[in-house]
Each structure stands twice: as structure tokens, then as C-alpha cells.
Design an enzyme around this catalytic site. Structure first.
Site, mmCIF file in Angstrom:
data_model
loop_
_atom_site.group_PDB
_atom_site.id
_atom_site.type_symbol
_atom_site.label_atom_id
_atom_site.label_comp_id
_atom_site.label_asym_id
_atom_site.label_seq_id
_atom_site.Cartn_x
_atom_site.Cartn_y
_atom_site.Cartn_z
ATOM 1 N N ASP A 185 1.070 -1.159 0.131
ATOM 2 C CA ASP A 185 0.148 0.080 -0.018
ATOM 3 C C ASP A 185 0.992 1.413 -0.075
ATOM 4 O OD1 ASP A 185 -2.464 1.564 0.594
ATOM 5 O OD2 ASP A 185 -1.330 2.284 2.039
ATOM 6 N N LYS A 187 -3.550 5.936 -3.505
ATOM 7 C CA LYS A 187 -4.743 6.566 -2.982
ATOM 8 C C LYS A 187 -5.096 7.796 -3.903
ATOM 9 C CE LYS A 187 -3.841 4.916 1.672
ATOM 10 N NZ LYS A 187 -2.683 4.257 1.339
ATOM 11 N N TYR A 198 2.595 10.012 0.641
ATOM 12 C CA TYR A 198 3.935 9.363 1.318
ATOM 13 C C TYR A 198 5.024 9.923 0.944
ATOM 14 C CZ TYR A 198 0.215 6.362 3.271
ATOM 15 O OH TYR A 198 -1.027 5.811 3.796
#
Length: 328
Positions: A51, A82, A56
Site C-alpha cells: 500500500d 490513493k 507518502y
């Protein structure tokens, strides 16, 4: 490693996954070589679910993960990223972000519109260097519920319907809005961070019953609550901030109970989370190869039944939380 079906989707996933926020420099910088070694170690131990997110490291985690995964057979792993933030240059931003260190000169901007989500997916594919993503999650739409339903989820549903992706959902640090999304959008899974742990079982009554009834898979992140359940004796973090005294005291009480039974707090933390039938994947972040190996070992470490009985008797957890070894 054990594989299970992801909710109503056609995907099969490993019970443990690697979360990549630390590889984006969360709290401290990480080198490219350490990031590669961390991912390679998780892979060598059987992890096949990964993920990531544009947030990030402001693209850094996606780039590093993609660099490793491009060398692997594409059908051998499942990848989620995402939507909801676009990365753009920001000359007015502080030189160093308070959370992510050693990042590119970009900053995230919220955009949950249909068009913004489509751009986000295209840009993630470029950073990853891959031709497809398996799971897309609407990221942190806490203050953007209406836009997420009208824009982001509509875009994700189109991508799932045309076969571009296999599953859709949302990733948040709260359970209440995820419960609303379960009724408002045709989701397959949710990534819930930090709201079902040894310290916080808020999702037990608000979200998990709905997901169990609708066969919505839970990808559980934040299992160590930003570090306090990994080491409650240092400068403990909870929910990405310094932990308050009451939380530190509870975490230390849990740690003391673990030591009485000769086990590690981290082992109890991950195995407690995986015991709930709504939880499909336990996501564990790591910034070094040793951390990745240690996390996986903790998920399989022997824990005596006497510990779980003592944990329930201690009243440190919700009395209704299922424990390992109990009938589901």
C-alpha cells in the site's frame, strides 16, 4: 503466507501487507537503498500486498515501491494507492515538512473532484512506472465528504467498471465517515488507520458490523498507533503526534502484561488486530529491512492462551473485542 479474498472483489491478498509511509520519510529520512532493502525483505518473507499513496513522501514512496515492483511478475502481487491529493510545486512551502523528511520539492493539494482523481491516477502510474493499480482508495476526505461522493467515488467506480482497477474504497484515520461511505458508495474495502488497536477499539461498534454485513474488507493500518505500541518507553507517538500521559500509561500497562507472559508487545498488537473477522489485511510499515522482518516475525510469534485471558481480565481492551483462538 496465507492468502484470502478481498471482500467482494476478485483479488486474493496476503494477510500481511507492507505500508510505505515510512519509506516516504515519515519522521526521518530513508535512503533509496534502505527502502529497496525493506521492500525486498518483505517480499522474501511472502508479503504480496503493498500500500502506498502520493502523500507518502510527496511521491517518494510511490517511486521507490514502483522501482522494486517493476522487477516482479505483475500478477504476483496486489498494489493499492490513493487519490484525493495532487502533488504540485509550492515555492512558498516551508523547506522541511513537519512529518515527511528528505522529500522532493512538491506539496499535496486536496482535490476530490472527478477530474482531479483521474489526474491523480495517471500521475501515480507515472511515478510507479507500472501499467495498472489494483486498488484505489479515497484518501483522508474528512472535510470533503460531499465532493468525495459526487466526484472521487464516481471516478473510481468508472475505473472499476471498465476493468482498469479491481477494487475501490477509502483510507482514513477515523471509522465514523467510513461507515457513512459504506452506505453511500459501492466500496469493496476500507483502509482504517489506528482506530482498531490494543489502545483504540473505536471501530468495533461503529464500522466493523457494517463491513461484516456487507462483505467490505478492512485493511488495517496504524497497528502500533504511530509507534507507541512498538515502544511505549521512549518519545512515544500516537496518531502521528506526541502521545499524552494517559495513553503512555495504558501502553506501558499493556507492555508490562506482555512481559509477565514472556511475549513482545508488538506481537500482541498485530495478532490482536488480525483476530477480528472484519480484518482482511494487517498493514505494517517499516523503514528498514530489520523492521520489516521483525514485524512479520511478530505476527507469527507464539502467544500463550493465558495471555489473552489475562488481557481480557485486565480491562485494558473492550470486553467485546474478539481474541485469537476464539471461535469466529
Amino acid at each position: 503466507m496465507e492468502r484470502v479474498r478481498l471482500g467482494r472483489s476478485s483479488l486474493e491478498v496476503t494477510r500481511l501487507g507492507l505500508g510505505t509511509a515510512p519509506l516516504g520519510g515519515l519522521f526521518e529520512p530513508v535512503s533509496d537503498s534502505d527502502a529497496e532493502a525493506t521492500i525486498a525483505t518483505a517480499w522474501s518473507h511472502g508479503v504480496r500486498f503493498f500500500d502506498t499513496a502520493p502523500l507518502y513522501g510527496f511521491g517518494l514512496a510511490e517511486q521507490r515501491l514502483g522501482a522494486f515492483l517493476r522487477k516482479q511478475p505483475r500478477d504476483n502481487y496486489v498494489l493499492s494507492t490513493k487519490v484525493g491529493r495532487l502533488l504540485r510545486p509550492d515555492v512558498g512551502a516551508p523547506r522541511e515538512d513537519p512529518h515527511y523528511k528528505g522529500t522532493p520539492p512538491l506539496r499535496p493539494r486536496f482535490d476530490y473532484s472527478y477530474d482531479g482523481v483521474m489526474r491523480s491516477v495517471e500521475e501515480s502510474l507515472v511515478r510507479l512506472g507500472l501499467d495498472r493499480i489494483d486498488i484505489l482508495l479515497v484518501h483522508d476526505p474528512d472535510d470533503h465528504y460531499d465532493e468525495a461522493v459526487a466526484g472521487a467515488f464516481r471516478a473510481l467506480q468508472r475505473l472499476r467498471d471498465d476493468g482498469s482497477i479491481k477494487a475501490i474504497g477509502a483510507g482514513m484515520n477515523q471509522s465514523e465517515m467510513l461507515a457513512r461511505f459504506a452506505d453511500a458508495a459501492p466500496v469493496d474495502c476500507f483502509l482504517l488507520a489506528g482506530r482498531y488497536t490494543l489502545l483504540d477499539q473505536g471501530a468495533l461498534t461503529t464500522l466493523f458490523p457494517i463491513c461484516t454485513r456487507k462483505n467490505i474488507a478492512i485493511l488495517l493500518g496504524g497497528i502500533y498507533n504511530s509507534g507507541i505500541l512498538a515502544n511505549p518507553h521512549g518519545q512515544a507517538k500516537f496518531n502521528y503526534e506526541d502521545a499524552d500521559a494517559s495513553l503512555v500509561a495504558r501502553a506501558r500497562a499493556l507492555d508490562a502484561l506482555c512481559k509477565q507472559h514472556g511475549i513482545a508487545l508488538k506481537a500482541a498488537a498485530i495478532q490482536f488486530c488480525l483476530a477480528h473477522p472484519a480484518v482482511t489485511i494487517g498493514l505494517q510499515g517499516a523503514r528498514t529491512a530489520q523492521e520489516a522482518a521483525d514485524n512479520i516475525a511478530m505476527a507469527h510469534a507464539p502467544i500463550p492462551a493465558a495471555f489473552w485471558h489475562a488481557l481480557r481480565a485486565s480491562q485494558l481492551i473492550d470486553a467485546h473485542a474478539p481474541l485469537p483462538g476464539e471461535a469466529r
